[in-house]
Design an enzyme around this catalytic site. Structure first.
Site, PDB file in Angstrom:
ATOM      1  CG  HIS A  44      -1.854   0.986   1.340  1.00 32.35           C
ATOM      2  ND1 HIS A  44      -3.341   0.788   1.748  1.00 32.35           N
ATOM      3  CD2 HIS A  44      -1.917   2.381   0.760  1.00 32.35           C
ATOM      4  CE1 HIS A  44      -3.854   1.899   1.722  1.00 32.35           C
ATOM      5  NE2 HIS A  44      -3.021   3.238   1.273  1.00 32.35           N
ATOM      6  CG  HIS A  74      -0.907   6.415  -2.550  1.00 30.13           C
ATOM      7  ND1 HIS A  74      -2.073   5.844  -3.405  1.00 30.13           N
ATOM      8  CD2 HIS A  74      -1.459   5.961  -1.284  1.00 30.13           C
ATOM      9  CE1 HIS A  74      -3.262   5.458  -2.373  1.00 30.13           C
ATOM     10  NE2 HIS A  74      -2.791   5.594  -1.246  1.00 30.13           N
ATOM     11  CG  HIS A 104      -7.600   3.488  -0.948  1.00 27.53           C
ATOM     12  ND1 HIS A 104      -6.708   2.663  -1.725  1.00 27.53           N
ATOM     13  CD2 HIS A 104      -6.781   4.366  -0.098  1.00 27.53           C
ATOM     14  CE1 HIS A 104      -5.562   2.980  -1.587  1.00 27.53           C
ATOM     15  NE2 HIS A 104      -5.158   3.996  -0.737  1.00 27.53           N
ATOM     16  CD  GLU A 133      -7.751   6.469   3.092  1.00 26.27           C
ATOM     17  OE1 GLU A 133      -6.668   7.140   3.085  1.00 26.27           O
ATOM     18  OE2 GLU A 133      -8.378   6.404   2.013  1.00 26.27           O
ATOM     19  CG  ASP A 149      -1.177   5.495   2.733  1.00 21.43           C
ATOM     20  OD1 ASP A 149      -1.468   5.530   1.510  1.00 21.43           O
ATOM     21  OD2 ASP A 149      -2.204   5.986   3.553  1.00 21.43           O
ATOM     22  CG  ASP A 150       0.773   8.936   0.818  1.00 23.10           C
ATOM     23  OD1 ASP A 150       0.628   8.552  -0.425  1.00 23.10           O
ATOM     24  OD2 ASP A 150      -0.337   8.775   1.477  1.00 23.10           O
TER      25      ASP A 150
END
Length: 343
Positions: free
Chosen positions: A17, A19, A194, A197, A279-280
């Protein structure tokens, strides 16, 4: 570095996961901002993450609309992410990319090939594997999502394995894009979504399961509000990627209650097959090792739970079955060779 941090650094990891634009490193972001003529103060403010963060979507939009210029930028972002991940003992990564966000700059196939070239470069240099998951921008139109799937089907690539959906979930439920989901499934792509969330109704998770037919779920926190749904997810053993640094709960839960009340704790207690992710990562100010340390230090998960989460990451990946079996055996052996520290 204390004993737990060192253990988490040595732990073999997958990242399912991530991005792509959320993985842009701060120095790269600053360089691209200067190239685009953005004042340094504005760039610094965009990248700032306060104690109670507001999320990163505004940063991703700035990248799409103002800072990205050429396919080589996507190559650089992916390559730098994989280099940093490999240094944290990440052995496999799966990245989301929103092609409709860069379509005004270059065609889908051109961007996809640039990213896949970075995967090949990183595999050769660092030994890390990667797969690409184009993702629906749920703030765009259903027609744009259908166009995306048409691009994917027309320009098949070995390293492009599935379709995802991300960006702001509020008022943009999965069923809006049912035609795109159905087309992707017919074309043989794996599906992940997603859902649940941003504190949205758990029906979004049910829709992802029942109407979309996903192979994996991302976030899915509000499942804890629906006991029947929670039991269904437990019994299905579907892997759910979770993010300890998710900005919604850092922002909405009291700091002293955050780790106690976070849905991740209830999801694990209910027996869901969760797997922690960053995630980021630079925008969340987290690394893969710190992500796993949070699972132990903040949420209190022990050795056997962390072992299960580690293997969930292999089982939930979109790798071919033979590659999964090889990676699972390697991960299990490496994990068992590590002496778990007292927390």
């Amino acid at each position: 570095m204390d004993a737990l941090d060192a253990w988490c650094q040595a732990l073999p990891k997958t990242e399912l996961h991530i991005h792509l634009l959320g993985a842009v490193l701060p120095a790269t972001f600053a360089e691209w901002a200067a190239r685009a003529g953005m004042p340094a103060a504005e760039a610094d403010a965009l990248y700032a993450r306060d104690a109670r963060p507001k999320g990163v979507l505004h940063i991703l939009r700035a990248l799409e609309q103002r800072l990205l210029k050429r396919p080589a930028d996507l190559h650089r972002a992916a390559y730098e992410h994989l280099a940093a991940a490999a240094a944290q003992n990440v052995r496999h990564s799966e990245l989301f990319w929103n092609p409709t966000g860069t379509a005004h700059l270059f065609p889908y196939a051109t961007g996809a090939d640039a990213i896949l070239a970075s995967f090949a470069d990183a595999a050769a240099e660092f030994g890390v594997s990667a797969l690409l998951i184009p993702a629906i921008d749920r703030e765009d139109t259903p027609e744009a999502a259908e166009q995306l799937v048409e691009w994917m089907a027309a320009h098949r690539r070995e390293g492009i394995v599935g379709l995802g959906i991300d960006y702001r979930e509020t008022d943009r439920p999965p069923e809006l894009f049912w035609r795109a989901w159905a087309a992707a499934k017919r074309a043989g792509f794996r599906l992940t979504a997603h859902a649940g969330e941003f504190g949205c109704h758990p029906r979004n998770i049910r829709t992802a399961l029942e109407l979309v037919g996903v192979d994996r779920l991302d976030h899915a926190y509000t499942a804890v509000e629906d006991p029947a749904l929670l039991a269904r997810l437990r019994d299905s053993a579907m892997v759910v990627t979770v993010v300890p640094t998710n900005s919604h709960y850092l922002r909405t839960l009291a700091p002293e209650r955050w780790a106690l009340d976070h849905p991740i704790r209830a999801m694990a207690a209910a027996g869901l097959a969760i797997h922690p992710n960053t995630d980021d990562p630079p925008m969340h100010r987290v690394t893969p090792a710190r992500c796993w340390a949070m699972m132990a230090r903040d949420f209190g998960f022990g050795r056997e739970e962390l072992r299960r989460f580690t293997l969930n990451g292999v089982r939930g990946s979109f790798l071919e079955d033979a590659a999964k079996r090889h990676l699972e055996a390697s991960f299990a052996a490496a994990f068992d060779a590590l002496e778990f520290p007292s927390v």
